[in-house]
Scaffold this motif. Structure first.
Motif, PDB file in Angstrom:
ATOM      1  N   PRO A 429      -0.865  37.118  26.437  1.00 49.09           N
ATOM      2  CA  PRO A 429      -1.347  38.469  26.128  1.00 49.09           C
ATOM      3  C   PRO A 429      -0.268  39.504  26.445  1.00 49.09           C
ATOM      4  N   ASN A 430      -0.417  40.678  25.868  1.00 46.19           N
ATOM      5  CA  ASN A 430       0.505  41.782  26.116  1.00 46.19           C
ATOM      6  C   ASN A 430      -0.055  42.628  27.257  1.00 46.19           C
ATOM      7  N   VAL A 431       0.537  42.459  28.458  1.00 48.85           N
ATOM      8  CA  VAL A 431       0.074  43.177  29.645  1.00 48.85           C
ATOM      9  C   VAL A 431       0.713  44.553  29.651  1.00 48.85           C
ATOM     10  N   LEU A 432      -0.105  45.588  29.576  1.00 45.54           N
ATOM     11  CA  LEU A 432       0.386  46.965  29.523  1.00 45.54           C
ATOM     12  C   LEU A 432       0.571  47.569  30.906  1.00 45.54           C
ATOM     13  N   GLN A 433      -0.314  47.239  31.819  1.00 43.87           N
ATOM     14  CA  GLN A 433      -0.247  47.834  33.152  1.00 43.87           C
ATOM     15  C   GLN A 433      -0.901  46.865  34.134  1.00 43.87           C
ATOM     16  N   ILE A 434      -0.331  46.757  35.354  1.00 36.12           N
ATOM     17  CA  ILE A 434      -0.901  45.846  36.339  1.00 36.12           C
ATOM     18  C   ILE A 434      -0.488  46.276  37.735  1.00 36.12           C
ATOM     19  N   ASP A 435      -1.411  46.165  38.675  1.00 38.35           N
ATOM     20  CA  ASP A 435      -1.136  46.349  40.105  1.00 38.35           C
ATOM     21  C   ASP A 435      -1.008  44.963  40.719  1.00 38.35           C
ATOM     22  N   GLY A 436       0.209  44.477  40.784  1.00 39.25           N
ATOM     23  CA  GLY A 436       0.438  43.120  41.267  1.00 39.25           C
ATOM     24  C   GLY A 436       1.294  42.344  40.285  1.00 39.25           C
ATOM     25  N   GLU A 437       1.077  41.046  40.199  1.00 42.12           N
ATOM     26  CA  GLU A 437       1.832  40.188  39.307  1.00 42.12           C
ATOM     27  C   GLU A 437       0.875  39.383  38.430  1.00 42.12           C
ATOM     28  N   TRP A 438       1.400  38.902  37.290  1.00 40.89           N
ATOM     29  CA  TRP A 438       0.561  38.109  36.395  1.00 40.89           C
ATOM     30  C   TRP A 438       1.345  36.906  35.895  1.00 40.89           C
ATOM     31  N   ARG A 439       0.586  35.903  35.471  1.00 41.09           N
ATOM     32  CA  ARG A 439       1.153  34.665  34.941  1.00 41.09           C
ATOM     33  C   ARG A 439       0.178  34.097  33.925  1.00 41.09           C
ATOM     34  N   TYR A 440       0.704  33.671  32.772  1.00 44.74           N
ATOM     35  CA  TYR A 440      -0.125  33.103  31.727  1.00 44.74           C
ATOM     36  C   TYR A 440      -0.012  31.580  31.761  1.00 44.74           C
ATOM     37  N   ASN A 441      -1.153  30.916  31.929  1.00 46.29           N
ATOM     38  CA  ASN A 441      -1.223  29.459  31.931  1.00 46.29           C
ATOM     39  C   ASN A 441      -1.681  29.010  30.552  1.00 46.29           C
ATOM     40  N   SER A 442      -0.729  28.538  29.749  1.00 48.96           N
ATOM     41  CA  SER A 442      -1.063  28.179  28.371  1.00 48.96           C
ATOM     42  C   SER A 442      -1.914  26.924  28.285  1.00 48.96           C
ATOM     43  N   ARG A 443      -1.788  26.050  29.273  1.00 44.70           N
ATOM     44  CA  ARG A 443      -2.549  24.800  29.215  1.00 44.70           C
ATOM     45  C   ARG A 443      -4.044  25.059  29.374  1.00 44.70           C
ATOM     46  N   SER A 444      -4.404  25.887  30.356  1.00 43.58           N
ATOM     47  CA  SER A 444      -5.817  26.211  30.567  1.00 43.58           C
ATOM     48  C   SER A 444      -6.230  27.498  29.874  1.00 43.58           C
ATOM     49  N   SER A 445      -5.287  28.178  29.230  1.00 49.54           N
ATOM     50  CA  SER A 445      -5.543  29.436  28.534  1.00 49.54           C
ATOM     51  C   SER A 445      -6.210  30.449  29.467  1.00 49.54           C
ATOM     52  N   THR A 446      -5.531  30.711  30.580  1.00 45.34           N
ATOM     53  CA  THR A 446      -6.025  31.683  31.553  1.00 45.34           C
ATOM     54  C   THR A 446      -4.894  32.629  31.938  1.00 45.34           C
ATOM     55  N   LEU A 447      -5.282  33.851  32.265  1.00 41.05           N
ATOM     56  CA  LEU A 447      -4.361  34.856  32.776  1.00 41.05           C
ATOM     57  C   LEU A 447      -4.627  35.003  34.270  1.00 41.05           C
ATOM     58  N   GLU A 448      -3.641  34.700  35.088  1.00 39.41           N
ATOM     59  CA  GLU A 448      -3.791  34.705  36.543  1.00 39.41           C
ATOM     60  C   GLU A 448      -3.163  35.974  37.109  1.00 39.41           C
ATOM     61  N   TRP A 449      -4.011  36.803  37.674  1.00 37.59           N
ATOM     62  CA  TRP A 449      -3.598  38.061  38.294  1.00 37.59           C
ATOM     63  C   TRP A 449      -3.533  37.821  39.801  1.00 37.59           C
ATOM     64  N   SER A 450      -2.361  37.963  40.380  1.00 39.68           N
ATOM     65  CA  SER A 450      -2.179  37.648  41.793  1.00 39.68           C
ATOM     66  C   SER A 450      -1.748  38.889  42.562  1.00 39.68           C
ATOM     67  N   ILE A 451      -2.356  39.054  43.740  1.00 44.38           N
ATOM     68  CA  ILE A 451      -1.991  40.116  44.682  1.00 44.38           C
ATOM     69  C   ILE A 451      -1.753  39.443  46.018  1.00 44.38           C
ATOM     70  N   LEU A 452      -0.574  39.628  46.557  1.00 46.73           N
ATOM     71  CA  LEU A 452      -0.210  38.931  47.790  1.00 46.73           C
ATOM     72  C   LEU A 452      -1.060  39.375  48.969  1.00 46.73           C
ATOM     73  N   LEU A 453      -1.337  40.665  49.083  1.00 45.07           N
ATOM     74  CA  LEU A 453      -2.104  41.193  50.213  1.00 45.07           C
ATOM     75  C   LEU A 453      -2.868  42.430  49.760  1.00 45.07           C
ATOM     76  N   ILE A 454      -4.150  42.472  50.108  1.00 44.63           N
ATOM     77  CA  ILE A 454      -4.971  43.659  49.861  1.00 44.63           C
ATOM     78  C   ILE A 454      -5.362  44.224  51.217  1.00 44.63           C
ATOM     79  N   GLU A 455      -4.892  45.451  51.483  1.00 40.97           N
ATOM     80  CA  GLU A 455      -5.171  46.098  52.759  1.00 40.97           C
ATOM     81  C   GLU A 455      -5.530  47.563  52.485  1.00 40.97           C
ATOM     82  N   ASN A 456      -5.368  48.402  53.509  1.00 40.63           N
ATOM     83  CA  ASN A 456      -5.815  49.793  53.379  1.00 40.63           C
ATOM     84  C   ASN A 456      -5.060  50.550  52.303  1.00 40.63           C
TER      85      ASN A 456
END
Length: 521
Positions: A429-456
């Motif tokens: 997919p064409n990611v326009l904006q994101i808070d964090g990082e993303w990765r496209y898994n073509s095998r499972s057809s999923t978009l994985e949005w990852s955030i290392l730490l969520i705090e204050n």
């Protein structure tokens, strides 16, 4: 409703399984159960309950047995019958044969099931499937041990296959070499024994015009077998192995180019994780809570279950004569259950975990010892650590998807991964904006949005991406995983008490909150 006891007794009055849920003397319980057979059928009519001056017997006939619960007279008879029905459904799940021998054989399993159904005299809001799930004691250490053992078995099988293949190849090469030598010898013998006359009249050894022995020795006799390999030649099958390795490397590179995450072999990964697990402190306590939460996409929670465990690891046997002082936050719906060898009265009165026999040390070794488990039920949407909202909208020839998360201030979440399923497509997919990082898994057809730490500083965040037109329901269910260094119950060990005197021993404790099932459906 207060359930005093639950029991399975024979028609003759023999108690096969009995469990009391309130603080009553054993003689009192035995007296109540012994009086029941005399009260059944005294008026010639069939009932489902019998009342005496102090208690009420609610019972159900199961073939040649009675399932019986004893309650106080102020309890609600409708709730009593509901409890009795649930217990009746549980009995066939654990005892295939509904006779005295079958019930006695599975008495402990039935008692554990009764404990999950009734707590401190009050019925739990559970089903038969949930009771069976709670009675299955899951252990991460046991799973890891089984994985390690299975990896060793697989490695041994691979070694056996390679050895067997090498033996077969060596036998085949030996047979080929023997056949080649025999053919070479027969060719040489034919040429040495054959004498041809110069006139071509006949054959004979006395003509004097045959091939001389010197000529025979100089005749090039070539073996038809496999020639011997030179000393510097590569081992047999190495070229095939190299080609397989090259193809595997090319395949891994192509998968990495498509965005796939390439991991090492499972045995190697398991050995690495196992090597990092063994504690180095004399006493290590692990407190873990696992979440099973299902959130509705339109709001509300359909399932909110928290299960916690406290486990112990002691390196040296001399440190085993100890007790633990526990503290936790008092929250509604929190219920504890200790191991059968733990002194329940000491824990209920003083919140101290110790063995029933104070002269007996806690076991030592490599495996963690489970001391206590607990559950928290009845929590609502306001207690959810992380909420995710997905807003897909179709406009023209594309679908725009806006996703936002909002985290509770109760926890600092680590290693957060939000997996959004996408329609089956080979294009990222064409990611326009994101808070964090993303990765496209073509095998499972999923978009994985990852955030290392969520705090204050980032309690909320969003992501926006577009892709070809798709059904809005194709982006569900959304799977979420994370961990935290704090738990809902805030259970922790505040002191280790040595029973043999002296200063308190050194100890360490690991506290974490992890996800088992966390979905937005």
């Amino acid at each position: 409703m207060v359930v005093l006891a639950a029991s399975i007794i024979s028609k003759s009055g023999k108690a096969l399984v009995s469990r009391q849920f309130v603080d009553m003397s054993r003689i009192r319980i035995e007296g109540l159960l012994a009086a029941f057979p005399k009260l059944v059928g005294t008026d010639g009519k069939q009932h489902t309950f019998v009342e005496t001056e102090n208690v009420r017997y609610v019972y159900q006939s199961i073939e040649a047995l009675y399932l019986l619960i004893v309650t106080n007279k102020q309890s609600n008879i409708v709730e009593d019958l509901g409890t009795l029905t649930l217990l009746a459904k549980l009995i066939p799940e654990y005892s295939p044969s509904l006779d005295e021998d079958g019930i006695v054989k599975f008495a402990f399993e039935l008692i554990f099931a009764f404990d999950e159904t009734i707590s401190l005299g009050h019925k739990e809001n559970v089903t038969v499937a949930q009771v069976k799930q709670y009675c299955e004691m899951e252990s991460n250490e046991e799973k890891l041990h089984k994985q390690v053992m299975q990896s060793k078995i697989n490695e041994t099988k691979d070694v056996m296959k390679r050895k067997a293949s090498e033996i077969d190849k060596s036998k085949l090469d030996k047979n080929r070499g023997d056949k080649g030598g025999i053919m070479s010898m027969s060719t040489t013998r034919t040429f040495s024994d054959l004498n041809i006359s110069s006139s071509g009249i006949g054959f004979g050894s006395g003509s004097g015009f045959g091939i001389s022995s010197t000529e025979v020795e100089n005749f090039p006799s070539k073996s038809k077998g496999r020639p011997a390999a030179p000393a510097n030649a590569p081992p047999k099958g190495l070229g095939m192995q190299l080609s397989k390795t090259q193809r595997a490397s090319q395949l891994m590179q192509s998968l990495q180019a498509e965005g796939e995450l390439i991991l090492d072999d499972a045995p190697h990964t398991v050995s690495q994780s196992k090597s990092s697990l063994p504690p180095t402190d004399p006493i290590t306590l692990a407190i873990e809570e696992r979440l099973n939460i299902i959130i509705k996409r339109d709001g509300g929670v359909s399932n909110f279950d928290v299960q916690g465990t406290l486990s112990l690891h002691i390196l040296n046997q001399e440190d085993g004569l100890i007790q633990f002082q526990i503290e936790n936050k008092e929250i509604p719906g929190l219920s504890f259950k200790t191991h059968p060898n733990i002194n329940k009265e000491l824990f209920n009165n003083n919140h101290v975990i110790g063995l029933k026999d104070p002269n007996r040390p806690f076991p030592t070794g490599q495996n963690d010892v489970s001391l206590m488990k607990w559950r928290i039920h009845g929590m609502d949407e306001s207690s959810v650590p992380l909420t995710v909202n997905c807003w897909p909208s179709v406009s023209g020839r594309e679908t725009s998807v806006n996703i936002e998360y909002e985290a509770s201030e109760m926890f600092d979440l680590q290693n957060v991964v939000i997996s959004i399923p996408l329609p089956a497509t080979r294009e990222a997919p064409n990611v326009l904006q994101i808070d964090g990082e993303w990765r496209y898994n073509s095998r499972s057809s999923t978009l994985e949005w990852s955030i290392l730490l969520i705090e204050n500083t980032n309690r909320s965040g969003s992501m926006e991406f577009v892709l070809p037109p798709a059904d809005p329901s194709a982006f569900f269910p959304i799977n979420i995983s994370f961990n935290a260094a704090k738990t809902f119950s805030d259970a922790k060990v505040v002191n280790v008490i040595p029973l043999k005197g002296g200063p308190p021993p050194k100890y360490a404790q690991r506290i974490q909150l992890v996800t088992d099932t966390y979905q937005v459906v």
